[in-house]
Design a protein around this motif. Structure first.
Motif, short mmCIF file in Angstrom:
data_model
loop_
_atom_site.label_atom_id
_atom_site.label_comp_id
_atom_site.label_asym_id
_atom_site.label_seq_id
_atom_site.Cartn_x
_atom_site.Cartn_y
_atom_site.Cartn_z
N LEU A 71 0.60 -1.11 0.12
CA LEU A 71 -0.19 0.09 0.00
C LEU A 71 0.83 1.35 -0.02
O LEU A 71 0.68 2.16 -0.78
CB LEU A 71 -1.02 -0.06 1.19
N TYR A 72 1.99 1.30 0.87
CA TYR A 72 2.79 2.39 0.91
C TYR A 72 3.41 2.50 -0.57
O TYR A 72 3.46 3.81 -0.80
CB TYR A 72 3.95 2.22 1.97
N GLU A 73 3.88 1.54 -1.03
CA GLU A 73 4.76 1.60 -2.26
C GLU A 73 3.70 2.15 -3.48
O GLU A 73 4.05 3.13 -4.31
CB GLU A 73 5.14 0.42 -2.76
N ILE A 74 2.39 1.59 -3.39
CA ILE A 74 1.58 2.33 -4.39
C ILE A 74 1.04 3.65 -4.30
O ILE A 74 1.27 4.77 -5.14
CB ILE A 74 0.21 1.62 -4.42
N MET A 75 1.10 4.09 -2.88
CA MET A 75 0.64 5.57 -2.61
C MET A 75 1.85 6.42 -2.82
O MET A 75 1.59 7.52 -3.59
CB MET A 75 0.16 5.76 -0.93
N PHE A 76 3.11 5.91 -2.47
CA PHE A 76 4.19 7.02 -2.71
C PHE A 76 4.57 7.13 -4.28
O PHE A 76 4.95 8.11 -4.74
CB PHE A 76 5.54 6.47 -1.83
N ARG A 77 4.48 6.00 -5.09
CA ARG A 77 4.64 5.94 -6.41
C ARG A 77 3.72 6.96 -7.18
O ARG A 77 4.46 7.58 -8.16
CB ARG A 77 4.57 4.31 -7.00
N GLN A 78 2.55 7.33 -6.59
CA GLN A 78 1.92 8.39 -7.09
C GLN A 78 2.52 9.70 -7.39
O GLN A 78 2.16 10.56 -8.23
CB GLN A 78 0.42 8.51 -6.71
N TYR A 79 3.47 9.79 -6.35
CA TYR A 79 4.33 11.07 -6.26
C TYR A 79 5.70 10.71 -6.52
O TYR A 79 6.53 11.88 -6.48
CB TYR A 79 4.34 11.73 -4.97
N GLY A 80 5.98 9.97 -7.42
CA GLY A 80 7.31 9.56 -7.90
C GLY A 80 8.31 9.27 -7.00
O GLY A 80 9.41 9.35 -7.28
N LEU A 81 7.84 8.71 -5.82
CA LEU A 81 8.80 8.20 -4.67
C LEU A 81 8.64 6.97 -4.80
O LEU A 81 7.54 6.25 -5.04
CB LEU A 81 8.22 8.87 -3.46
#
Length: 109
Positions: A44-54
């Motif tokens: 979940l963290y990976e998906i959420m942060f990926r939206q911001y290029g992180l």
């Protein structure tokens, strides 16, 4: 990224609702729940942060990691190295899968 460094600390066991824990794992020990919930939480963290290029990096700790000078020093070095990478968010959590239940009474480290 974005001029500020962030470090996230959450409990993997809380990633599943109580009814989900019961239906997915049956009646089992809290350490198994923690191990099961942790991978979902990290996804979940990976998906959420990926939206911001992180992206994310996971660090699981035990009290002994903070009590031993050499381990604490290595931990600090690892966290600093991760923070120096542009766009990587360290997710720091107690290693609930190996914590003795009596020692866990107070919550996270």
């Amino acid at each position: 990224g974005y001029g500020k460094q962030r470090v996230v600390n959450r409990d993997g066991l809380k990633a599943l609702q109580p009814e989900e824990k019961e239906s997915k794992l049956g009646k089992t020990n809290p350490q198994a729940f923690a191990a099961h919930g942790q991978s979902g939480l990290m996804s979940l963290y990976e998906i959420m942060f990926r939206q911001y290029g992180l992206s994310t990096a996971q660090i699981l700790l035990h009290t002994a990691d903070l009590e031993d000078n050499q381990r604490r020093s290595r931990l600090a070095e690892t966290i600093n190295d991760l923070l120096s990478l542009n766009g990587v968010i360290p997710i720091i959590n107690e290693n609930d899968a190996i914590v003795v239940p009596d020692a866990k009474e107070g919550g996270d480290l």
